[in-house]
Design an enzyme around this catalytic site. Structure first.
Site, PDB file in Angstrom:
ATOM      1  N   GLY A 131      62.568  41.474  67.066  1.00 27.88           N
ATOM      2  CA  GLY A 131      64.219  41.014  67.186  1.00 27.88           C
ATOM      3  C   GLY A 131      65.235  42.090  66.872  1.00 27.88           C
ATOM      4  CG  ASN A 132      68.825  42.462  68.302  1.00 25.28           C
ATOM      5  OD1 ASN A 132      70.033  41.876  67.777  1.00 25.28           O
ATOM      6  ND2 ASN A 132      68.307  41.888  69.614  1.00 25.28           N
ATOM      7  NE  ARG A 133      68.981  46.229  60.727  1.00 23.70           N
ATOM      8  CZ  ARG A 133      68.078  45.918  59.807  1.00 23.70           C
ATOM      9  NH1 ARG A 133      68.146  44.896  59.024  1.00 23.70           N
ATOM     10  NH2 ARG A 133      67.233  46.930  59.531  1.00 23.70           N
ATOM     11  CB  SER A 134      72.952  40.484  67.172  1.00 20.09           C
ATOM     12  OG  SER A 134      73.658  39.297  67.476  1.00 20.09           O
ATOM     13  CB  ALA A 180      72.123  42.141  70.538  1.00 19.62           C
TER      14      ALA A 180
END
Ligand code: CTP
Ligand code: CA
Length: 217
Positions: free
Chosen positions: A21-24, A90
Site C-alpha cells: 500500500g502507500n501512505r495516502s 494514490a
C-alpha cells in the site's frame, strides 16, 4: 453537477494477511468531496482503504474498494454519468503477480516479489472522455515537477492537473495542509499558498467549477 472522485490509497494483497500500500490518508479527496457537495454537486466518492468515516452529506455516495482493479471497475461504472472526474487517489502502480492462498511462511534471508502493472484508471477513462466532460488529475513529483505534471496532463487527457509539493514543510501525505500548483492545457501555471486541505479543497472546487462552466455552459 455530477462528480466522480477517486480518493485514498489502494491495497494490493500479497497473501490473506498482507498487502502492498502507500501512505495516502484520503484527506484531500474527502475534503474535495465535501467541498463539491457544499456547492450542491452530487458526488460518487470511490475510496480506497482509509481511517476516515464516509462523509455524512446525502449528496455524497461513498463506494469503498481495496485494489486498483476494484477502483477502476467502480470508476468506469460512474464515469459516463459524471460531468467532472477528479482522480485524487494514490493508486498503486503495481500489484503482486500472484496472491498466495495461505499466509506466506518466513523462509530464506531474502524475499523477491514479482509485481505486475496495474490498470491506469485516469489514462483508461481519459480515452473515453466526451467533449462535455472535464477531468482533473493529481501529480506528486520530486524531480522536473512541472514537466512531469505537464506530461501527465496530456497523457491522461486531464483539463487540469494539481501538482503536490513535497518540498514544503506541512505539505503532502498525512498533513492537514497542502501546497499545490495547478497547470492547464493552455500552459497556464497557478501557484497556491500553503493552506488547510479543507480550504484548498474549496479553492480547487471553485476553480474547477469556473473552468467547467466557462468551457461547457
Ligand atoms: N492514476 C490513476 N491510476 C493509476 C495511477 C495513477 O488513476 N494506476 C491517477 C492518479 O489518481 C493521479 C494521476 O493519475 O490523478 C497521476 O498519478 P501519478 O502516480 O502521479 O502518475 P503515474 O502515471 O502513476 O506516474 P508515476 O507514479 O510514475 O509518476
Ligand atoms: Ca503512480
Amino acid at each position: 453537477m455530477r462528480v466522480l472522485l477517486t480518493a485514498g490509497p489502494t491495497y494490493e494483497p500479497l497473501d490473506p494477511v498482507r498487502f502492498l500500500g502507500n501512505r495516502s490518508t484520503g484527506k484531500m479527496g474527502y475534503a474535495l468531496a465535501e467541498a463539491f457537495a457544499a456547492t450542491g454537486a452530487t458526488v460518487t466518492l470511490i475510496s480506497g482503504p482509509t481511517a476516515l468515516p464516509a462523509p455524512a452529506s446525502p449528496l455524497i455516495s461513498t463506494v469503498r474498494v481495496e485494489t486498483a482493479q476494484q477502483m477502476y471497475e467502480a470508476a468506469a461504472e460512474a464515469a459516463p454519468l459524471a460531468d467532472v472526474w477528479v482522480f485524487a487517489a494514490a493508486v498503486a502502480d503495481y500489484r503482486p503477480a500472484s496472491v498466495a492462498p495461505e499466509k506466506m511462511k518466513k523462509e530464506g534471508d531474502t524475499l523477491t516479489l514479482e509485481l505486475v502493472k496495474n490498470v491506469d484508471i485516469a489514462t483508461t477513462l481519459g480515452q473515453t472522455k466526451r467533449a462535455e466532460q472535464f477531468s482533473v488529475g493529481f501529480a506528486l513529483e520530486t524531480t522536473n515537477e512541472l514537466a512531469h505534471a505537464q506530461g501527465k496532463l496530456l497523457r491522461k487527457n486531464f483539463d487540469l492537473v494539481v501538482l503536490n509539493s513535497l518540498r514544503d514543510a506541512g505539505a503532502g501525505f498525512g498533513h492537514d495542509t497542502n501546497k499545490v500548483t495547478v497547470l492547464d492545457r493552455a500552459g497556464q501555471v497557478l501557484n497556491f499558498e500553503l493552506q488547510a486541505k479543507s480550504e484548498l479543497a474549496r479553492t480547487l472546487v471553485a476553480l474547477i467549477q469556473t473552468r467547467f462552466t466557462a468551457v461547457y455552459a
